[in-house]
Design an enzyme around this catalytic site. Structure first.
Site, mmCIF file in Angstrom:
data_model
loop_
_atom_site.group_PDB
_atom_site.id
_atom_site.type_symbol
_atom_site.label_atom_id
_atom_site.label_comp_id
_atom_site.label_asym_id
_atom_site.label_seq_id
_atom_site.Cartn_x
_atom_site.Cartn_y
_atom_site.Cartn_z
ATOM 1 N N GLY A 64 -11.384 -7.090 6.891
ATOM 2 C CA GLY A 64 -10.430 -8.147 7.180
ATOM 3 C C GLY A 64 -10.149 -8.214 8.664
ATOM 4 N N GLU A 136 -10.599 2.564 4.435
ATOM 5 C CA GLU A 136 -9.201 2.231 4.753
ATOM 6 C C GLU A 136 -8.341 3.433 5.121
ATOM 7 O OE1 GLU A 136 -10.836 -1.254 2.661
ATOM 8 O OE2 GLU A 136 -10.942 0.916 2.366
ATOM 9 N N ASP A 144 -8.316 -1.181 -0.961
ATOM 10 C CA ASP A 144 -7.613 -2.254 -1.654
ATOM 11 C C ASP A 144 -8.588 -3.364 -2.010
ATOM 12 O OD1 ASP A 144 -7.895 -3.120 1.019
ATOM 13 O OD2 ASP A 144 -6.045 -4.288 0.971
#
Length: 347
Positions: A64, A136, A144
């Site tokens: 992201g 992460e 996630d």
């Protein structure tokens, strides 16, 4: 140039990520545009299947776009991040539950948010360049975008290993762990995509598939199962410290760089999601409990500072591995009540 190219090509809904210089990192707007397209194509008889790929040869989607998450979080704006994750997770659920074939071409790096749009589809294709990971914990978050469910469903205790070390999976490893389905060398991709668009028939995928070169996980699997079977992060660490194998030494080195709170929550999440009744929505709900609280109560902002912003790789984590209270893990994963994840878009 737009960050994403969405169109109908023959019988296929086509999505191409077009940020190769940014390793096709997923922005909030890109996530919303993919969702809008999937909603439009769901009941469109002209669209038989969805094909998603990416420009460039380095990454399908390396995660992201977290710069704005960091900037808003540092400024005390908690709502932006919560809205970003809420919208992204809603998309992840739609992909996992999509009624038409959703075919992904996962070249190069697929990490974090890339797993969310790439690894919940019905047909997930890797090639000789593919490297898939959930790293992460190195930035103070948890796996996630539904990745926690994939980790929980991985054979044996591969999920704990992949989740807390962030180890990268090549094509054979990704198929073994359940993050991909088919290995097709990259030189065959253009013709395959053209056939899928021309015919709307997924049988072309099986015809093009080959056996991938052997990966590292199949050989290491028995040792990983023995070491990572503990009921908590502390148990796993003790097992690693009493094993002198190269795998254990490498895992300890990776773990030492990661957020203790994130790793402990990751282990707990994976264990909860091994319930046979667990599905994508339960996983996303559990993940959102953590990410909703991430700006205030986890190592997320410090992890981003150390790894991405300042690049000093010297994060000041809230805990060390020896003194992490179980109560802190429980607090991060408590139900959110009125703030819980829903399907509703914010107005």
């Amino acid at each position: 140039m737009s960050d994403i190219d969405i169109r109908i090509q023959g019988h296929a809904g086509r999505i191409t990520l077009t940020r190769p210089k940014a390793l096709n990192a997923l922005t909030h707007q890109m996530s919303l545009e993919i969702e809008e397209a999937l909603d439009a194509w769901r009941d469109d008889p002209a669209v038989a299947l969805v094909v998603i790929d990416a420009a460039g040869d380095k990454a399908f989607c390396a995660g992201g776009d977290i710069q704005k998450l960091y900037d808003t979080g540092r400024a005390g704006d908690l709502d932006y991040g919560r809205g970003f994750w809420r919208d992204e997770y809603r998309l992840n659920a739609k992909i996992a539950e999509y009624p038409k074939p959703y075919i992904t071409f996962l070249n190069g790096f697929t990490m974090g948010g890339g797993v969310g749009i790439g690894c919940h589809g019905s047909h997930r294709i890797v090639d000789e360049t593919s490297q898939i990971a959930m790293p992460e914990c190195s930035i103070g978050l948890v796996p996630d975008v539904g990745g926690s469910l994939l980790l929980a469903r991985a054979p044996g205790h591969l999920g704990e290993y992949l989740g807390i070390t962030g180890a990268r999976m090549g094509p054979a490893d990704a198929i073994l762990a359940g993050f991909a389905d088919s290995y097709i060398p990259s030189h065959r991709w253009p013709d395959l995509i053209a056939t899928l668009c021309d015919t709307g028939d997924i049988s072309a995928i099986a015809l093009a598939s080959e056996t991938p070169p052997q990966g590292a996980l199949s050989k290491a699997h028995p040792l990983i199962d023995a070491i990572f079977a503990g009921g908590s992060l502390h148990d796993i660490l003790q097992a690693l410290q009493h094993d002198d194998s190269p795998l254990a030494r490498d895992a300890l080195q990776k773990i030492a760089r990661n957020s203790p709170l994130s790793m402990a929550c990751t282990v707990e999440m994976i264990h909860r999601l091994r319930d046979p009744a667990a599905d994508i929505r339960r996983a996303l709900d559990l993940e959102y409990r953590f990410t909703y609280r991430a700006m205030e109560h986890s190592d997320f902002l410090e992890g981003i500072r150390a790894r991405i912003i300042d690049k000093d790789n010297a994060p000041n984590w809230r805990h060390d591995l020896d003194t992490l209270p179980a109560s802190d893990v429980s607090r991060m994963l408590m139900p959110l009540d009125a703030a819980q994840l829903t399907d509703h878009k914010e107005g």
